[in-house]
Design a protein around this motif. Structure first.
Motif, PDB file in Angstrom:
ATOM      1  N   ASP A  99      -6.575 -37.386  23.743  1.00  0.00           N
ATOM      2  CA  ASP A  99      -7.221 -37.861  24.966  1.00  0.00           C
ATOM      3  C   ASP A  99      -6.199 -38.117  26.068  1.00  0.00           C
ATOM      4  O   ASP A  99      -6.457 -37.841  27.235  1.00  0.00           O
ATOM      5  CB  ASP A  99      -8.024 -39.131  24.683  1.00  0.00           C
ATOM      6  CG  ASP A  99      -9.228 -38.878  23.777  1.00  0.00           C
ATOM      7  OD1 ASP A  99      -9.640 -37.710  23.621  1.00  0.00           O
ATOM      8  OD2 ASP A  99      -9.749 -39.873  23.220  1.00  0.00           O
ATOM      9  N   VAL A 100      -5.033 -38.636  25.690  1.00  0.00           N
ATOM     10  CA  VAL A 100      -3.970 -38.883  26.675  1.00  0.00           C
ATOM     11  C   VAL A 100      -3.564 -37.575  27.343  1.00  0.00           C
ATOM     12  O   VAL A 100      -3.546 -37.465  28.568  1.00  0.00           O
ATOM     13  CB  VAL A 100      -2.737 -39.564  26.030  1.00  0.00           C
ATOM     14  CG1 VAL A 100      -1.518 -39.491  26.937  1.00  0.00           C
ATOM     15  CG2 VAL A 100      -3.046 -41.020  25.675  1.00  0.00           C
ATOM     16  N   VAL A 101      -3.217 -36.585  26.550  1.00  0.00           N
ATOM     17  CA  VAL A 101      -2.702 -35.339  27.144  1.00  0.00           C
ATOM     18  C   VAL A 101      -3.782 -34.555  27.881  1.00  0.00           C
ATOM     19  O   VAL A 101      -3.461 -33.747  28.754  1.00  0.00           O
ATOM     20  CB  VAL A 101      -1.965 -34.445  26.104  1.00  0.00           C
ATOM     21  CG1 VAL A 101      -0.758 -35.160  25.541  1.00  0.00           C
ATOM     22  CG2 VAL A 101      -2.886 -33.992  25.001  1.00  0.00           C
ATOM     23  N   ALA A 102      -5.062 -34.801  27.587  1.00  0.00           N
ATOM     24  CA  ALA A 102      -6.147 -34.134  28.296  1.00  0.00           C
ATOM     25  C   ALA A 102      -6.489 -34.838  29.616  1.00  0.00           C
ATOM     26  O   ALA A 102      -7.179 -34.253  30.461  1.00  0.00           O
ATOM     27  CB  ALA A 102      -7.392 -34.073  27.411  1.00  0.00           C
ATOM     28  N   ASP A 103      -6.001 -36.052  29.797  1.00  0.00           N
ATOM     29  CA  ASP A 103      -6.315 -36.828  30.995  1.00  0.00           C
ATOM     30  C   ASP A 103      -5.556 -36.265  32.200  1.00  0.00           C
ATOM     31  O   ASP A 103      -4.333 -36.071  32.127  1.00  0.00           O
ATOM     32  CB  ASP A 103      -5.914 -38.292  30.760  1.00  0.00           C
ATOM     33  CG  ASP A 103      -6.423 -39.228  31.836  1.00  0.00           C
ATOM     34  OD1 ASP A 103      -6.195 -38.959  33.037  1.00  0.00           O
ATOM     35  OD2 ASP A 103      -7.009 -40.260  31.477  1.00  0.00           O
ATOM     36  N   PRO A 104      -6.222 -35.998  33.307  1.00  0.00           N
ATOM     37  CA  PRO A 104      -5.534 -35.482  34.498  1.00  0.00           C
ATOM     38  C   PRO A 104      -4.416 -36.407  34.987  1.00  0.00           C
ATOM     39  O   PRO A 104      -3.422 -35.925  35.535  1.00  0.00           O
ATOM     40  CB  PRO A 104      -6.644 -35.381  35.545  1.00  0.00           C
ATOM     41  CG  PRO A 104      -7.922 -35.356  34.789  1.00  0.00           C
ATOM     42  CD  PRO A 104      -7.674 -36.096  33.507  1.00  0.00           C
ATOM     43  N   ASP A 105      -4.565 -37.705  34.758  1.00  0.00           N
ATOM     44  CA  ASP A 105      -3.511 -38.641  35.170  1.00  0.00           C
ATOM     45  C   ASP A 105      -2.243 -38.476  34.326  1.00  0.00           C
ATOM     46  O   ASP A 105      -1.152 -38.817  34.772  1.00  0.00           O
ATOM     47  CB  ASP A 105      -4.001 -40.088  35.109  1.00  0.00           C
ATOM     48  CG  ASP A 105      -5.018 -40.394  36.208  1.00  0.00           C
ATOM     49  OD1 ASP A 105      -4.970 -39.729  37.270  1.00  0.00           O
ATOM     50  OD2 ASP A 105      -5.861 -41.284  35.993  1.00  0.00           O
TER      51      ASP A 105
END
Length: 141
Positions: A99-105
């Motif tokens: 989820d972290v690496v998929a987040d645009p931020d």
């Protein structure tokens, strides 16, 4: 109908990444970029996705050089790491890192890493951590 048994909670995972700086930067410049530029952007994203902990283990070249000299005597077959740092994430499961690496931020937080990090030398690992000694006291035998 029998009640469903509660799902057993597994211990948190440790996800580690090693980073080597690009040779165009000093170790000090690299760590300053990591701490002062990357982390202020990265930490909110990690928190948002349930990452439980983040630790930065900094390994300055002068310590690695001194360690290599000592290890040449005591454990001559061992390699001494020359990485600039180890990053350790404590995560509830791998989904949180996905989820972290998929987040645009996260893309914003890591946008200039290719300028700083020798990405082809990064090493990742995943596993569990067990403490046996903490604060100078044996906690598990």
């Amino acid at each position: 109908m029998a009640a469903e048994a509660p799902k057993q909670q597994s211990p948190p995972l440790k996800y580690t990444v090693t980073h080597n700086r690009k040779p165009t930067h000093t170790h000090e410049e690299f760590i300053a970029w990591l701490v002062n530029t990357h982390l202020p952007l990265a930490l909110p994203v990690l928190k948002k996705h349930g990452v439980l902990g983040y630790e930065l283990f900094v390994t300055p070249p002068f310590l690695s050089t001194a360690l290599a000299a000592e290890m040449a005597v005591f454990q001559p077959t061992w390699d001494v790491s020359t990485t600039d740092c180890f990053i350790e994430y404590t995560i509830p499961d791998m989904q949180s890192m996905k989820d972290v690496v998929a987040d645009p931020d996260w893309g914003v937080a890591t946008r200039d890493q290719d300028e700083w990090v020798e990405m082809s030398k990064s090493l990742v690992s995943l596993g569990f951590s067990t403490s046996y000694l903490s604060g100078g006291e044996i906690v598990k035998k």
